[in-house]
Design an enzyme around this catalytic site. Structure first.
Site, PDB file in Angstrom:
ATOM      1  N   ASP A 289      26.286 116.321   5.652  1.00 16.70           N
ATOM      2  CA  ASP A 289      26.870 117.657   5.663  1.00 16.70           C
ATOM      3  C   ASP A 289      26.445 118.339   4.358  1.00 16.70           C
ATOM      4  OD1 ASP A 289      28.253 119.939   6.265  1.00 16.70           O
ATOM      5  OD2 ASP A 289      30.077 118.919   6.886  1.00 16.70           O
TER       6      ASP A 289
HETATM    7  C1  BGC Z   1      30.236 122.331   7.402  1.00 10.97           C
HETATM    8  C2  BGC Z   1      29.368 121.987   8.590  1.00 10.97           C
HETATM    9  C3  BGC Z   1      28.220 122.966   8.710  1.00 10.97           C
HETATM   10  C4  BGC Z   1      27.448 122.969   7.409  1.00 10.97           C
HETATM   11  C5  BGC Z   1      26.206 123.852   7.417  1.00 10.97           C
HETATM   12  C6  BGC Z   1      29.432 122.580   6.140  1.00 10.97           C
HETATM   13  O1  BGC Z   1      30.229 123.108   5.148  1.00 10.97           O
HETATM   14  O2  BGC Z   1      31.164 121.284   7.197  1.00 10.97           O
HETATM   15  O3  BGC Z   1      30.164 121.984   9.754  1.00 10.97           O
HETATM   16  O4  BGC Z   1      27.412 122.645   9.799  1.00 10.97           O
HETATM   17  O5  BGC Z   1      28.311 123.398   6.371  1.00 10.97           O
HETATM   18  O6  BGC Z   1      26.524 125.183   7.440  1.00 10.97           O
END
Ligand code: BGC
Length: 734
Positions: A289
């Site tokens: 993530d």
């Molecule tokens: C979130 C994810 C997301 C990623 C990219 C993160 O902060 O937890 O769900 O896909 O950002 O934007």
């Protein structure tokens, strides 16, 4: 995701030609920095929008005005394998550099958060899951894939398939609710809709299952918080959505931020190597993530960035989102022998396999004519119809005393609540690419439907209430429609809440409206289950309409006027008060089940059970269940029940099948959903719902992660929600 022999050789061929630097490049998801006014990485800008520091409109303005620094030289040198961009012309330009100017011409995989639609935004997942409609889940996902691909996005960070049982967690809005079986059906359908049929690779994208794993179990509902659970719970409740979606062919997985039993999922060899890549034989790649690897230092599991990178790659994390840790440290780690070339090759092979399978080598660019389709403000008509259908089917009727609904068009309506007039608030968290012109507020929806309506904002989720407007609203009308709930920034990522009652002074506003003795129809617009004890007691009508997407206003109007009979069911239980969280229907049996007597599992100051349970939802008609039969075959049970439409209009009922393993070697849930069937019934019509429950699916995982089928007594339930069911008992020998 399955590769042909020719595709596999292509991957090996590329791998054999690559330098270490080029390999590491493939493992790097680099975000452009946003420059000009704002000097922040792209993910941070998204985060600022999702946590409400900037509005969605400001985000869109910054994106259109700012230049993004795309590190073109790094792409040319093969140091970047992936990016997050949503602009089709820019995507074409960057792909062209990767393909024509990098040594091996490997295309970029371009990711973006397309969670519940792209330009055509449909209901948030917690709402859509309540349609119990797998075919719809698939269709909406396919539409999103098509629109994303038309913008050069070939990889979406969806579906979010975290089972979530605590409504305080803001991200309950993004996932399919509290039930593992429903979540599993949702997960499989989304994977099919997003990525099946690559023969027309301009319409499909690679799915990314997230957040792996148990992110929804964060302690006290606080985002990013620790999770701790038994192996049995992990395998029975939180892993099955991922297992099923991997079996359906999902190409990628995103590791979650949380630690699980002390090990952050970014660097967790058990979840990544043993379970995902070992047990489930997942052939695709795992991405962290955003900033996940770096955060392992703050977690206190890694001493510095290099240590975090070493732990992540060795645990099985193939791609680094946004930290440059692989880019900066992996070569040294390989030279010092802390990371083997086999480990690096395995990660790169997985990434290349996804790119080859997606057809990116053959179809890397967005064709001009497809780009142009979306440059106008108008959306394709069939997409608008899908968003409307999904929105209508997601609406859940929670209460309808004296059959106040449906309304007639001759009634004079006072429409109350700031949310009702605000087209910016219909789409929900994680929708970033909609245009205001395409969004229909509830006010606009009612007007378009020919309502005799006067609008009085009166107050909203944030502010005070306007007494004068409230008095006016109650004066000259036959019925009051009060729209209350949450702003989209109050749910989604980084939006946990300790108190999940209606925010602001909305309850006071409702009290004033009810005191006028005019009938009050309350329409909820929210991203999580709310604690509604006062509302359920004092308001005659409650319609749960979540954040339904661009067609929200049209959908709500069609239900209020009875043009559409509501059929949605709750995918998550609603508590009476916040302190009941986490509350979910399928909790393990206790030795002292909650009841009126004192020494039972209950509260002194609140009910022990949900206000509105999982699976609940009314209709403008009524359904009767009878003649339930359970018959045993060799490998399965056949369960049948007659359902009759006993009311005055046609309607759709979601018939739900539950079971309880009455005695297990470990304590089992009081009920578990095992199937559902949607029946459309005319007035007076009787239909038989027929379920097949495979005996193989009646088992559970123990604390050594073994799947057990244990002989004994089972209760089989069928009903219109998880609480009110018919029941039969059966003793089974497997
Ligand atoms: C979130 C994810 C997301 C990623 C990219 C993160 O902060 O937890 O769900 O896909 O950002 O934007």
């Amino acid at each position: 995701m399955q590769l042909t022999e020719a595709q596999k050789s292509k991957v090996e061929d590329l791998l054999n030609q690559m330098t270490l630097e080029e390999k590491i490049g493939q493992m790097n998801l680099e975000s452009p920095s946003i420059v000009g006014g704002f000097e922040v990485p792209f993910e941070e800008l998204i985060e600022m929008m999702t946590d409400g520091r900037i509005s969605q409109e400001e985000f869109q303005r910054i994106m259109s005005e700012a230049t993004r620094d795309f590190h073109e030289d790094d792409i040319r040198a093969g140091r970047v394998g992936s990016m997050m961009v949503d602009d089709p012309r820019k995507n074409n330009e960057l792909q062209k550099i990767a393909i024509e100017e990098s040594r091996l011409g490997i295309p970029l995989i371009i990711g973006f958060d397309v969670i519940h639609g792209f330009r055509s935004v449909y209901p948030i997942a917690i709402a859509e899951a309540g349609t119990f409609d797998e075919e719809l889940f698939e269709r909406t996902a396919h539409m999103a894939a098509k629109e994303a691909r038309a913008h050069g996005i070939n990889w979406t960070f969806a579906p979010m398939i975290d089972v979530a049982r605590d409504a305080r967690w803001g991200r309950v809005s993004e996932g399919p609710g509290e039930d593992t079986y429903l979540g599993t059906c949702f997960a499989k359908a989304k994977v099919r809709g997003l990525q099946n049929q690559t023969e027309n690779s301009q319409e499909y994208v690679a799915a990314c299952l997230k957040h792996y794993v148990a992110y929804g179990a964060c302690e006290s509902g606080r985002d990013y918080n620790t999770t701790n659970m038994s192996m049995s719970q992990l395998h029975n409740v939180y892993l099955p959505t991922f297992k099923a979606a991997v079996e359906e062919g999902a190409a990628t997985v995103m590791a979650s931020f949380n630690d699980l039993n002390g090990v952050p999922c970014t660097v967790n060899p058990y979840t990544l190597r043993t379970v995902l890549k070992g047990l489930y034989k997942f052939p695709g790649f795992v991405v962290s993530d955003a900033n996940g690897i770096k955060e392992c230092v703050v977690h206190g599991i890694a001493e510095d960035d290099a240590d975090a990178g070493e732990q992540a790659i060795n645990a099985g994390l193939d791609m680094d989102m946004g930290t440059n840790i692989y880019k900066d440290h992996l070569a040294n780690l390989a030279e010092s022998g802390k990371v083997t070339m086999d480990t690096i090759n395995d990660a790169v092979r997985r990434i290349l396999s996804v790119k080859v399978w997606l057809g990116l080598f053959e179809n890397p660019y967005v064709p001009e004519e497809i780009m142009q389709q979306y440059e106008e403000d108008r959306l394709p008509g069939e997409h608008v119809s899908i968003t409307l259908e999904a929105a209508q089917k997601s609406i859940v009727l929670l209460k309808n005393d004296d059959q106040i609904l449906p309304l007639s068009r001759s009634q004079k309506i006072s429409l109350v609540g700031e949310l009702a007039g605000n087209a910016e608030e219909v789409c929900g968290a994680w929708a970033m690419s909609w245009k205001r012109e395409n969004c229909v507020s509830i006010l606009a929806g009612l007007k378009n439907a020919g309502a005799d309506v006067n609008y009085f904002p009166c107050g909203g989720p944030e502010g005070n209430i306007n007494e004068e407007e409230i008095s006016k609203a109650t004066e000259d009308c036959d019925v009051i429609v009060a729209v209350v709930g949450e702003l989209i920034s109050m749910s989604g990522e980084a939006s946990s809440k300790a108190n999940i009652e209606l925010p602001g002074k909305q309850r006071e506003m409702l009290k004033r409206l009810v005191a006028s003795r005019k009938p009050v129809v309350t329409v909820l617009m929210n991203g999580r289950p709310l604690a509604l004890d006062w509302e359920a007691e004092n308001l005659p009508v409650i319609v749960e309409s979540w954040h339904l997407g661009i067609q929200m206003g049209t959908a709500v109007a069609s239900v209020l006027f009875g043009d559409v009979n509501p059929s949605g069911k709750l995918s998550s239980s609603f508590p009476s008060v916040s302190g009941q969280c986490p509350i979910y229907y399928n909790h393990p049996s206790t030795g002292r089940p909650g009841s009126k007597s004192k020494f039972t599992s209950r509260y002194l100051d609140a009910p022990f059970d949900a206000l509105y349970p999982f699976g609940y939802g009314l209709s403008y008609t009524t359904f009767a269940y009878d003649d339930m039969k359970v018959t045993e075959g060799n490998d399965e049970l056949q369960v049948t029940v007659d359902v009759t439409n006993t009311g005055a209009v046609a309607g759709t009922e979601t018939v739900q099948l539950y079971m309880q393993d009455v005695t297990g070697s470990i304590v089992r849930p009081v009920k578990e959903l095992k199937g559902f069937i949607k029946l459309e019934l005319k007035v007076g019509e009787i239909k038989k719902a027929m379920f097949t429950l495979k005996k193989q699916d009646m088992g559970f995982y123990d604390n050594d992660s073994n799947y057990l089928l244990e002989d004994g007594l089972f209760r089989i339930y069928v009903g219109g929600n998880s609480r009110e069911c018919l029941c039969e008992e059966i003793r089974i020998t497997f």
